[in-house]
Design a protein around this motif. Structure first.
Motif, short mmCIF file in Angstrom:
data_model
loop_
_atom_site.label_atom_id
_atom_site.label_comp_id
_atom_site.label_asym_id
_atom_site.label_seq_id
_atom_site.Cartn_x
_atom_site.Cartn_y
_atom_site.Cartn_z
N ASP A 76 22.98 -3.92 -71.88
CA ASP A 76 24.24 -4.59 -71.59
C ASP A 76 24.85 -4.10 -70.28
O ASP A 76 25.53 -4.85 -69.59
CB ASP A 76 25.22 -4.41 -72.75
CG ASP A 76 24.88 -5.31 -73.93
OD1 ASP A 76 24.39 -6.43 -73.68
OD2 ASP A 76 25.10 -4.91 -75.09
N VAL A 77 24.60 -2.83 -69.92
CA VAL A 77 25.03 -2.34 -68.60
C VAL A 77 24.34 -3.16 -67.52
O VAL A 77 24.96 -3.62 -66.55
CB VAL A 77 24.71 -0.84 -68.43
CG1 VAL A 77 25.00 -0.39 -67.00
CG2 VAL A 77 25.52 -0.02 -69.42
N VAL A 78 23.03 -3.35 -67.68
CA VAL A 78 22.25 -4.13 -66.70
C VAL A 78 22.77 -5.56 -66.62
O VAL A 78 23.01 -6.09 -65.53
CB VAL A 78 20.76 -4.11 -67.08
CG1 VAL A 78 19.98 -5.12 -66.25
CG2 VAL A 78 20.19 -2.71 -66.90
N LYS A 79 22.97 -6.19 -67.78
CA LYS A 79 23.43 -7.59 -67.79
C LYS A 79 24.80 -7.73 -67.14
O LYS A 79 25.04 -8.65 -66.34
CB LYS A 79 23.49 -8.10 -69.23
CG LYS A 79 23.97 -9.54 -69.35
CD LYS A 79 24.01 -10.00 -70.80
CE LYS A 79 24.52 -11.45 -70.89
NZ LYS A 79 24.58 -11.93 -72.29
N ILE A 80 25.73 -6.82 -67.47
CA ILE A 80 27.09 -6.92 -66.93
C ILE A 80 27.09 -6.73 -65.41
O ILE A 80 27.76 -7.46 -64.68
CB ILE A 80 28.01 -5.88 -67.61
CG1 ILE A 80 28.26 -6.28 -69.06
CG2 ILE A 80 29.35 -5.79 -66.87
CD1 ILE A 80 29.00 -5.24 -69.88
N LEU A 81 26.30 -5.76 -64.91
CA LEU A 81 26.28 -5.52 -63.46
C LEU A 81 25.66 -6.69 -62.71
O LEU A 81 26.15 -7.07 -61.63
CB LEU A 81 25.51 -4.23 -63.17
CG LEU A 81 26.22 -2.93 -63.56
CD1 LEU A 81 25.32 -1.73 -63.34
CD2 LEU A 81 27.52 -2.77 -62.80
N VAL A 82 24.62 -7.27 -63.25
CA VAL A 82 24.01 -8.45 -62.62
C VAL A 82 25.01 -9.60 -62.58
O VAL A 82 25.18 -10.28 -61.56
CB VAL A 82 22.72 -8.86 -63.36
CG1 VAL A 82 22.26 -10.25 -62.90
CG2 VAL A 82 21.63 -7.83 -63.13
N THR A 83 25.70 -9.83 -63.70
CA THR A 83 26.68 -10.92 -63.78
C THR A 83 27.87 -10.66 -62.87
O THR A 83 28.33 -11.56 -62.16
CB THR A 83 27.16 -11.09 -65.23
OG1 THR A 83 26.03 -11.30 -66.08
CG2 THR A 83 28.12 -12.28 -65.35
N LYS A 84 28.39 -9.42 -62.89
CA LYS A 84 29.56 -9.08 -62.09
C LYS A 84 29.29 -9.29 -60.60
O LYS A 84 30.20 -9.66 -59.84
CB LYS A 84 29.96 -7.63 -62.34
CG LYS A 84 31.22 -7.19 -61.60
CD LYS A 84 31.60 -5.78 -61.95
CE LYS A 84 32.93 -5.39 -61.30
NZ LYS A 84 32.86 -5.37 -59.84
N ASN A 85 28.06 -9.06 -60.16
CA ASN A 85 27.72 -9.19 -58.74
C ASN A 85 27.20 -10.58 -58.38
O ASN A 85 26.54 -10.77 -57.35
CB ASN A 85 26.71 -8.12 -58.35
CG ASN A 85 27.31 -6.74 -58.35
OD1 ASN A 85 28.45 -6.56 -57.96
ND2 ASN A 85 26.56 -5.75 -58.82
N ASN A 86 27.53 -11.57 -59.26
CA ASN A 86 27.22 -12.98 -58.99
C ASN A 86 25.73 -13.26 -58.79
O ASN A 86 25.33 -14.11 -57.99
CB ASN A 86 28.00 -13.47 -57.76
CG ASN A 86 29.49 -13.41 -57.95
OD1 ASN A 86 30.00 -13.83 -58.99
ND2 ASN A 86 30.20 -12.87 -56.96
N LEU A 87 24.90 -12.52 -59.52
CA LEU A 87 23.45 -12.74 -59.43
C LEU A 87 22.91 -13.45 -60.67
O LEU A 87 21.71 -13.71 -60.75
CB LEU A 87 22.74 -11.39 -59.27
CG LEU A 87 23.11 -10.60 -58.01
CD1 LEU A 87 22.44 -9.23 -58.04
CD2 LEU A 87 22.73 -11.35 -56.75
N GLU A 88 23.79 -13.78 -61.60
CA GLU A 88 23.34 -14.39 -62.85
C GLU A 88 22.65 -15.73 -62.62
O GLU A 88 21.76 -16.12 -63.39
CB GLU A 88 24.52 -14.56 -63.80
CG GLU A 88 24.11 -15.02 -65.19
CD GLU A 88 25.30 -15.21 -66.12
OE1 GLU A 88 25.11 -15.15 -67.34
OE2 GLU A 88 26.42 -15.41 -65.61
#
Length: 467
Positions: free
Chosen positions: A395-407
């Motif tokens: 979930d740390v990985v998912k949140i950081l990817v999403t937060k940095n607009n890479l989703e």
């Protein structure tokens, strides 16, 4: 830079030469004024849930003119303070409850409440509704009013008809308050004496704020000679000498059970001043930019027995000067931890080896705004279920990817390698997030999706995501 004028949007027209950078007062002289005029004082603070009380040091920080040392309260264009009264949380009663309660001899009748409401509101207001409500401790008459297209609302204690709250809204187009503060104070105190409740109010500690809209009078609540933070009475007198707002806040709690505080006032002052949040700043006034000494970040300090600087809501103020870890020298990459600390990212009073929960992680990313449902919704995570659980690596990985607009890259098809990680397909919905995190160098070693993360491990991932 703060703004205390009606010309906020016009700041874009200011140039560098408009900002005079010479202050006659030194930092030491300003701190001396702080200690003399508005030091942190021992006060009662009631918890957010209203179930406990503690002794804390607190101060409402004023600005000090860097030229002449005069005190100024930066009240953002004179917006009056507003505190929701506990009666606002009263629940509506059922018909059966109302029938039973209305027969109680110690409650005033509706007709008496209406008469009182007309007397208080005056000026042609008409009652549009009246209801009997309860907050399990008291009973209240909640009354709605209307006059032309202007609306009002007031709440009365159903036992004695003392005023609990009043809000009369008017659609004035022009504000030009010229009422003298002494006259406004007299009007407010006369109103309080006639309609309100003076119990536990300290009439010697009244504070007054004036603006073009009117004059706000605040009378604090004191118990055992100590102020109770955020409690007391707010009365607003408009330019027509009418009381248009009245709010009384007084939580029922046993103050004899308040947790103690052995700090001295000077120790509390030193903790606040060492935070570097009291210093020189520009404030945009009606006469242009002026230098003031005052709070840099907008909060009034609260310091409890643990000696940690917090805001009123109990959030630790993560100034980089406060962030420290007893096990820092054991860190794998000390420089990365210190880099984040310099940006104000980290925790106070925690070890790098500590496990952190989902709420902790979001605070690291979202600063003083903390954790809220709307913020968590962005990541498809359930706030209530995860709030106090230790955060997992995936979930740390998912949140950081999403937060940095890479989703958006996770939706690509047929472009990802299938042998980047061991048992890659077992990652399920997290597979593409891990691949993107690997591609952008968030992670550079073995992965363990269901591992509960330590603070140190989380900080490295955050650091990598920012490089």
């Amino acid at each position: 830079m703060g703004i205390n004028s009606d010309f906020g949007p016009a700041t874009s027209f200011l140039s560098d030469k408009d900002f005079k950078d010479k202050a006659k007062l030194s930092q030491e002289e300003a701190e001396k004024i702080f200690r003399e005029k508005f030091p942190l004082r021992l006060s009662y603070k009631i918890s957010n849930d209203g179930k406990s009380v503690a002794k804390v040091y607190h101060s409402e920080i004023f600005d000090i003119d860097a030229e002449d040392g005069k005190l100024v309260k930066n009240n953002n264009l004179g917006l009056m303070p507003y505190e929701m009264d506990k009666a606002a949380k009263a629940e509506g009663l059922t018909d059966v409850e109302i029938k039973k309660i209305e027969g109680l001899k110690d409650l005033k009748e509706k007709s008496q409440a209406k008469k009182r409401a007309y007397e208080i509101a005056g000026d042609g207001y008409q009652i549009t509704s009246i209801s009997l409500d309860s907050d399990k401790e008291n009973f209240y008459y909640n009354i709605s009013l209307e006059k032309d297209k202007n609306y009002g609302r007031l709440t009365l204690n159903a036992k004695n008809l003392n005023l609990i709250s009043l809000d009369l809204w008017t659609d004035k187009k022009v504000y030009n308050n010229k009422l003298k503060e002494a006259d406004a104070k007299k009007l407010a105190l006369d109103f309080l004496k006639k309609y309100g409740d003076k119990t536990e109010l300290n009439l010697d500690k009244i504070s007054i704020e004036s603006s073009k809209m009117g004059t706000s009078i605040y009378i604090p609540r004191y118990v055992n000679k100590l102020p109770v933070l955020k409690e007391g009475v707010n009365i607003f007198v408009d330019q027509d000498k009418k009381i248009s707002s009245y709010e009384r806040t007084s939580t029922k709690i046993d103050f004899s059970k308040a947790s103690d505080n052995s700090l001295t006032q000077e120790e509390a002052n030193k903790i606040f001043l060492s935070s570097k949040n009291f210093g020189l700043k520009y404030v945009i006034t009606d006469k242009g930019p002026k230098l003031f000494y005052g709070k840099i970040r907008d909060f009034d300090p609260v310091i409890g027995q643990d000696k940690i600087l917090r805001d009123y809501n109990g959030e630790i103020i993560n100034f980089k000067e406060q962030i420290s870890y007893p096990d820092l020298n054991k860190a794998r990459d000390k420089e990365a931890i210190l880099y984040l600390k310099d940006m104000g990212i980290g925790f106070i009073g925690r070890k790098l080896s500590d496990k952190i929960n989902y709420q902790d992680f979001v605070k690291l990313l979202n600063g003083p705004n903390g954790m809220n449902s709307s913020y968590m919704d962005n990541f498809g995570l359930d706030l209530e279920k995860l709030k106090d659980k230790n955060i997992l690596e995936k979930d740390v990985v998912k949140i950081l990817v999403t937060k940095n607009n890479l989703e958006r890259f996770t939706k690509a098809k047929g472009i990802f390698k299938e042998d980047i990680f061991k048992n890659q397909k077992s990652l399920g919905d997290y597979e593409s997030y891990y691949i993107i995190a690997k591609g952008f160098a968030y992670i550079n070693g073995d992965i363990d999706p269901n591992k509960e993360m330590t603070l140190e491990e989380v900080l490295y991932l955050i650091y990598n995501s920012m490089k």
